[in-house]
Design an enzyme around this catalytic site. Structure first.
Site, short mmCIF file in Angstrom:
data_model
loop_
_atom_site.label_atom_id
_atom_site.label_comp_id
_atom_site.label_asym_id
_atom_site.label_seq_id
_atom_site.Cartn_x
_atom_site.Cartn_y
_atom_site.Cartn_z
N THR A 208 6.26 1.07 3.42
CA THR A 208 6.91 -0.12 2.86
C THR A 208 8.12 -0.49 3.71
O THR A 208 8.84 0.40 4.16
CB THR A 208 7.43 0.22 1.45
OG1 THR A 208 6.34 0.69 0.69
CG2 THR A 208 8.08 -0.96 0.78
N ARG A 236 -5.02 -1.52 -7.35
CA ARG A 236 -3.88 -0.59 -7.39
C ARG A 236 -2.58 -1.31 -7.02
O ARG A 236 -2.52 -2.06 -6.05
CB ARG A 236 -4.12 0.57 -6.42
CG ARG A 236 -3.01 1.64 -6.41
CD ARG A 236 -2.02 1.41 -5.29
NE ARG A 236 -1.06 2.52 -5.17
CZ ARG A 236 0.05 2.47 -4.44
NH1 ARG A 236 0.34 1.40 -3.75
NH2 ARG A 236 0.86 3.50 -4.38
N1 GLY Z 1 5.68 2.59 -1.79
C1 GLY Z 1 4.65 1.68 -1.63
C2 GLY Z 1 3.49 1.93 -2.47
O1 GLY Z 1 3.28 3.02 -2.94
O2 GLY Z 1 2.74 1.02 -2.68
#
Ligand code: GLY
Length: 347
Positions: A208, A236
């Site tokens: 991220t 998801r």
């Molecule tokens: N930290 C990003 C995710 O798990 O989607």
């Protein structure tokens, strides 16, 4: 000069905040500065440059954190923007969130075929009474706001990684994604930074881009944007668009963003928890450490298989980070230049 993580000296065992690109202990963390912007991973160097164009001219932290992560959304990388790894059905789905100094916030999740999810998140914040829009509804809103519907294509590198992944179709996390970068110290800074390379074997990974900034007026804001876990189950959603998990800003205290395995950031309301520790007087680094320790405690032996990291910036412009495992770093930009800081870690 290319940077290889293995060349960094990890000073965390000595209780030192971090090791910078220039080889100095992180002085700006100790004294605090404004304006300042910090961002996750070495891709944060380029992103910070985008944010700095705003902050250095007296612009707002909110504008800076939007512009900054747009730079990464435009790059081809494993984990951010339309060039990123797809889900297991072969589609890129994006999550993003943004928060300002007055508890205004907006986010999008499971958004497809829109180039800048961070800007859609900002529109959600500014133009709707809601905080979060997802999936087809988020896309419909984006189109109504004038965003362009991009082709449902994979980038060349994502296509290659996806085909590789299909051979095994496994679903296992890989921590400490080692990447090549051409990042350089301030004196040699140019526009040739490469985005993080994807894993050539198509394994599951995270990266991220999260950013928090303090502007010249003393206001904090934050943003984060991601394609989440590569080859994830369709639908998801990770921590990045969840306010309080992937991102939180309290202008009286500080601003925090997370990276790593989103499920385990959500479990502990991670970014909000870090802010609360800073409210109690903990330094940004110590506040991050306490929440990472909590993740380690609740995950028990499974903590060996995941990465969770936070970066934090307080109202004074002091910053810090902590990661579960070795291998995480974050970029800092101030009027003094930029640094890439190797994060301390608990395991
Ligand atoms: N930290 C990003 C995710 O798990 O989607």
């Amino acid at each position: 000069m290319s940077i290889n993580r293995r060349n960094f000296i990890n000073l965390s065992s000595l209780g030192i905040a971090g090791f910078t690109l220039q080889g100095f202990v992180n002085k700006s963390s100790a004294k605090g500065m404004k304006p300042i912007v910090i961002a996750t991973w070495d891709a944060g160097i380029n992103a910070n440059k985008g944010a700095w164009e705003v902050l250095s001219k007296g612009g707002s932290a909110l504008d800076a954190v939007e512009k900054g992560v747009m730079v990464t959304e435009d790059e081809i990388s494993c984990c951010v923007g339309l060039g990123a790894n797809p889900d297991r059905d072969g589609h890129v789905t994006l999550d993003a969130s943004i928060m300002d100094h007055e508890f205004n916030c907006g986010s999008v999740a499971f958004l497809e075929r829109i180039k800048h999810p961070i800007s859609v998140a900002r529109k959600v914040m500014e133009k709707t009474p809601h905080v979060m829009l997802v999936g087809a509804g988020a896309q419909q809103f984006a189109l109504a706001e004038g965003f362009t519907l991009e082709a449902d294509n994979l980038s060349e590198s994502a296509d290659k990684a996806y085909k590789q992944w299909l051979k095994k179709s496994t679903y296992k996390p890989v921590i400490n994604v080692e990447r090549q970068t051409t990042a350089q110290p301030t004196s040699q800074l140019d526009d040739k930074f490469k985005a993080p390379a994807r894993l050539s074997n198509g394994d599951w990974n995270h990266d991220t881009i999260g950013m928090v900034a303090l502007d010249a007026k003393g206001n904090l804001s934050g943003s984060c944007t991601t394609s989440g876990a590569g080859f994830k189950l369709r639908g998801r959603v990770g921590d990045s668009p969840i306010i309080g998990a992937g991102l939180y800003v309290d202008n009286e205290v500080g601003a925090v963003v997370a990276t790593g395995q989103g499920e385990d950031v959500i479990r502990v309301a991670g970014s909000s928890a870090v802010v609360e520790f800073m409210r109690q007087g903990k330094s940004p680094q110590e506040a991050c450490r306490l929440v990472v320790e909590k993740v380690r405690k609740i995950k028990k032996e499974k903590a060996a298989d995941i990465q969770v990291c936070f970066i934090a910036l307080n109202k004074k412009g002091e910053h810090g980070s902590y990661a579960l495992h070795k291998g995480f770093n974050y970029a800092v930009q101030t009027a003094e230049g930029h640094q890439l800081i190797e994060s301390p870690f608990v395991m």
